[in-house]
Each structure stands twice: as structure tokens, then as C-alpha cells.
Design a protein around this motif. Structure first.
Motif, PDB file in Angstrom:
ATOM      1  N   CYS A   7       0.566  -1.053  -0.313  1.00 31.84           N
ATOM      2  CA  CYS A   7       0.001   0.394   0.433  1.00 31.84           C
ATOM      3  C   CYS A   7       0.755   1.249   0.351  1.00 31.84           C
ATOM      4  CB  CYS A   7      -1.202  -0.266   1.627  1.00 31.84           C
ATOM      5  SG  CYS A   7      -1.825   1.641   1.450  1.00 31.84           S
ATOM      6  N   VAL A   9       0.072   4.634   0.791  1.00 31.41           N
ATOM      7  CA  VAL A   9      -0.339   4.944   1.936  1.00 31.41           C
ATOM      8  C   VAL A   9       0.746   4.573   3.269  1.00 31.41           C
ATOM      9  CG1 VAL A   9      -2.139   5.951   3.455  1.00 31.41           C
ATOM     10  CG2 VAL A   9      -2.156   5.901   0.677  1.00 31.41           C
ATOM     11  N   CYS A  10       0.396   2.720   3.538  1.00 30.40           N
ATOM     12  CA  CYS A  10       0.286   2.685   5.342  1.00 30.40           C
ATOM     13  C   CYS A  10       1.731   1.356   4.848  1.00 30.40           C
ATOM     14  CB  CYS A  10      -0.724   2.368   5.403  1.00 30.40           C
ATOM     15  SG  CYS A  10      -1.566   0.670   5.135  1.00 30.40           S
ATOM     16  N   CYS A  23      -5.300  -3.202   1.789  1.00 31.41           N
ATOM     17  CA  CYS A  23      -4.869  -3.592   2.769  1.00 31.41           C
ATOM     18  C   CYS A  23      -5.946  -3.475   3.632  1.00 31.41           C
ATOM     19  CB  CYS A  23      -3.719  -2.082   2.914  1.00 31.41           C
ATOM     20  SG  CYS A  23      -4.664  -1.096   3.816  1.00 31.41           S
ATOM     21  N   ASN A  25      -5.869  -2.031   6.063  1.00 30.15           N
ATOM     22  CA  ASN A  25      -6.694  -0.656   7.142  1.00 30.15           C
ATOM     23  C   ASN A  25      -7.412  -0.115   6.022  1.00 30.15           C
ATOM     24  OD1 ASN A  25      -4.753  -0.082   9.432  1.00 30.15           O
ATOM     25  ND2 ASN A  25      -3.370   0.766   7.811  1.00 30.15           N
ATOM     26  N   HIS A  27      -7.562   0.713   2.844  1.00 28.62           N
ATOM     27  CA  HIS A  27      -6.958   2.004   1.652  1.00 28.62           C
ATOM     28  C   HIS A  27      -7.085   0.429   0.403  1.00 28.62           C
ATOM     29  CE1 HIS A  27      -4.207   3.889   5.076  1.00 28.62           C
ATOM     30  NE2 HIS A  27      -4.936   4.774   4.642  1.00 28.62           N
TER      31      HIS A  27
HETATM   32 ZN   LIG Z   1      -2.666   1.463   3.284  1.00 28.45          ZN
END
Ligand SMILES: [Zn+2]
Ligand SMILES: C[S@@+](CC[C@H](N)C(=O)[O-])C[C@H]1O[C@@H](n2cnc3c(N)ncnc32)[C@H](O)[C@@H]1O
Length: 274
Positions: A7, A9-10, A23, A25, A27
């Protein structure tokens, strides 16, 4: 299905769930209708439309389609067959463009690779994904590859930006990296038509690769091609960065030719992660 993608982002792993990658999370990144995934966040872009533009990409594709660089694709395929002992190695083409080499390698290797391609140009990735359905293509940058640590067996990097820290991060221990750069006389005749004096290309990876990789092999693949038509000359000229900085009258002179004998010369380095 778990993949090697992470991902953006994370940084957690992404799994494919029907037509998106997610993911834990939450996303989520949709698989576009052409089959690629856009993992380049807008804050990772230095311009609105980064990478090669559509015109350069189309000319490169038309040129490559004529087979002039097929010896390079064949050479890379045999090298990968030689170095990869795994039955289904994870292979990633970084700066894959419209996927000519990615597709060739995937289709011609003796083993059954899990093949991925990444490029910052959305147009190029769109084309690649449509054309080569058995390769997973994504939009992403070599500066922050959307790929998990130690997940790839082999990387290829052909005439494209390199990033030693990212390459070392995503390769498994002892993984391989094949880097192709222009060797001294590459496209000599074209450059002689443009510039008053030409400097030989300085080929090869930069010195900082030595800190993370050992060089197993360096090979120059050099041969001459006969460009037999004005369209082939135009495609080659317009796929290079030279075209865009050449004055109009010199452009016209080159585009007016219908036969040019041209040296091509590639430096291929095979490196192994330390
Ligand atoms: Zn993520
Ligand atoms: C000369 S092309 C080579 C493409 C392909 N490897 C080939 O040889 O046909 C260079 C490629 O690098 C891509 N590129 C440029 N900057 C990049 C970056 N920061 N991350 C990933 N790809 C990038 C361009 O969009 C372009 O497709």
C-alpha cells in the motif's frame, strides 16, 4: 490473493479482492479497465503527467514492434533463464514503458515467472496492461516502489531511472538485477547528424551500486541495424530525447531520409544483491 504489492499510503501488503487491491487499513486501489493498478499517490508526482508522454511512447512502441531491438530482448531472456533457479521467480521490470521487454521475457522464459511491470507514465502502463494480460502492471515511481521488502527474485531496468536503495530493499537476498544502459556508440550516426561533436555514452550503473550489489557480469551487445524507411527513422528519432531539442531544419533533414545504417550498442550488467 496476496501479491508483492504494498500500500503506498501505509506500506502494508495489498491483497487482490475481486477488482481491487486492499490493505488491512481499508486503503483500496481499483484495477483499471485495462487491467493495471495506479499506486502513485498525487503527492509523489513532480508534474501532472510524469514520465514519457503519449507521443514518445507510441513512437517507441512502433519502433520496437519492427524487431530492431529483439536481440536485446532475447539476450535478457537467456540471462534470466541462466541465473534464476526458481521454477516461478518473481520478476519486476522497473521503468517498463509500454512493456515490450516485460512481455517478451514473460512469454519466452523457460520458467513460469510471476511478472510485474512498473512505470511512472500512466499512458505507457495503460498500453502495457492492455497488451500483456499475464503481467501485472502498475503506475508507480522508482523513488518509492509500491513493492514489499525482499519480494522479488529478479529486477530488470532498461534505459530507465534506477534507485539503488529501492532495488536493494525489494530484492530477496542474493536476488539479481539486470541493468541496460546505452554503450559508447549507441545511435552514433543519429547523434552525428544532430551534434557537431558527439561524446561517447558513459554506460553502466553509478558507483553507489557497488555498496549494495556485486557485479557478476557486464556484456556489450552491439550490432548494426538498417533503417529502411522514413517511418522507421521517424519512430527512432521521436522516441529519443534528442528529437525534442533538435532545431527544426535538422529535424527535417533527418526525417527526409529513407535509409540510415545505425549502430546500436547496449551495455548489460548483471548484478547480485550483497
Ligand atoms: Zn494502506
Ligand atoms: C526510455 S524509456 C524505457 C522504457 C522501457 N524500459 C523500454 O526500454 O522500452 C524510460 C521509462 O522510464 C519511465 N520513468 C521515468 N521516470 C520514472 C520514475 N521516476 N519512476 C518510474 N519510471 C520512470 C518513463 O515513463 C519511461 O517509460
Amino acid at each position: 490473493m496476496l501479491s508483492i504489492l504494498k500500500c503506498p499510503v501505509c506500506e502494508l501488503p495489498l491483497s487482490q479482492v475481486s477488482s481491487s487491491y486492499r490493505c488491512t487499513n481499508e486503503h483500496s486501489f481499483d484495477v483499471a479497465k485495462e487491467g493495471y493498478i495506479n499506486l502513485l499517490l498525487s503527492n509523489q508526482k513532480k508534474s501532472k503527467d510524469p514520465g514519457d508522454n503519449a507521443e514518445m511512447m507510441q513512437h517507441r512502441r512502433q519502433f520496437l514492434e519492427r524487431g530492431y531491438y529483439q536481440p536485446l530482448a532475447e539476450y535478457l531472456t537467456s540471462e534470466i533463464d541462466f541465473i534464476c533457479s526458481d521454477e516461478s521467480p518473481v520478476l519486476l521490470d522497473v521503468g517498463c514503458g509500454e512493456g515490450y521487454y516485460t512481455g517478451y521475457v514473460q512469454q519466452n522464459l523457460a520458467c513460469q515467472p510471476n511478472c510485474y511491470g512498473v512505470d511512472i507514465s500512466k499512458k505507457a502502463v495503460q498500453y502495457a496492461a492492455k497488451r500483456y494480460r499475464d503481467v501485472v502492471f502498475m503506475v508507480g515511481s522508482v523513488a518509492q516502489l509500491p513493492v514489499l521488502d525482499e519480494s522479488a527474485d529478479c529486477l530488470i531496468n532498461i534505459f530507465a531511472p534506477a534507485n539503488v536503495a529501492e532495488f536493494a530493499r525489494i530484492l530477496k537476498d542474493d536476488g539479481y538485477l539486470l541493468v541496460v544502459t546505452p554503450a559508447a556508440n549507441h545511435l552514433r550516426q543519429l547523434r552525428e547528424m544532430i551534434y557537431d561533436t558527439i561524446r561517447p555514452y558513459e554506460s553502466g550503473t553509478s558507483a553507489d551500486f557497488g555498496q549494495r550489489f556485486r557485479r557478476i557480469k557486464q556484456h556489450n551487445l552491439a550490432y548494426q541495424i538498417q533503417l529502411e524507411s522514413a517511418p522507421d527513422i521517424e519512430h527512432l528519432f521521436k522516441m529519443t530525447p534528442f528529437f525534442w531539442s533538435t532545431p527544426a531544419e535538422k529535424q527535417a533533414l533527418i526525417l527526409g531520409r529513407n535509409h540510415i545504417e545505425m549502430d546500436v550498442s547496449f551495455s548489460i550488467e548483471v548484478l547480485q544483491k550483497l
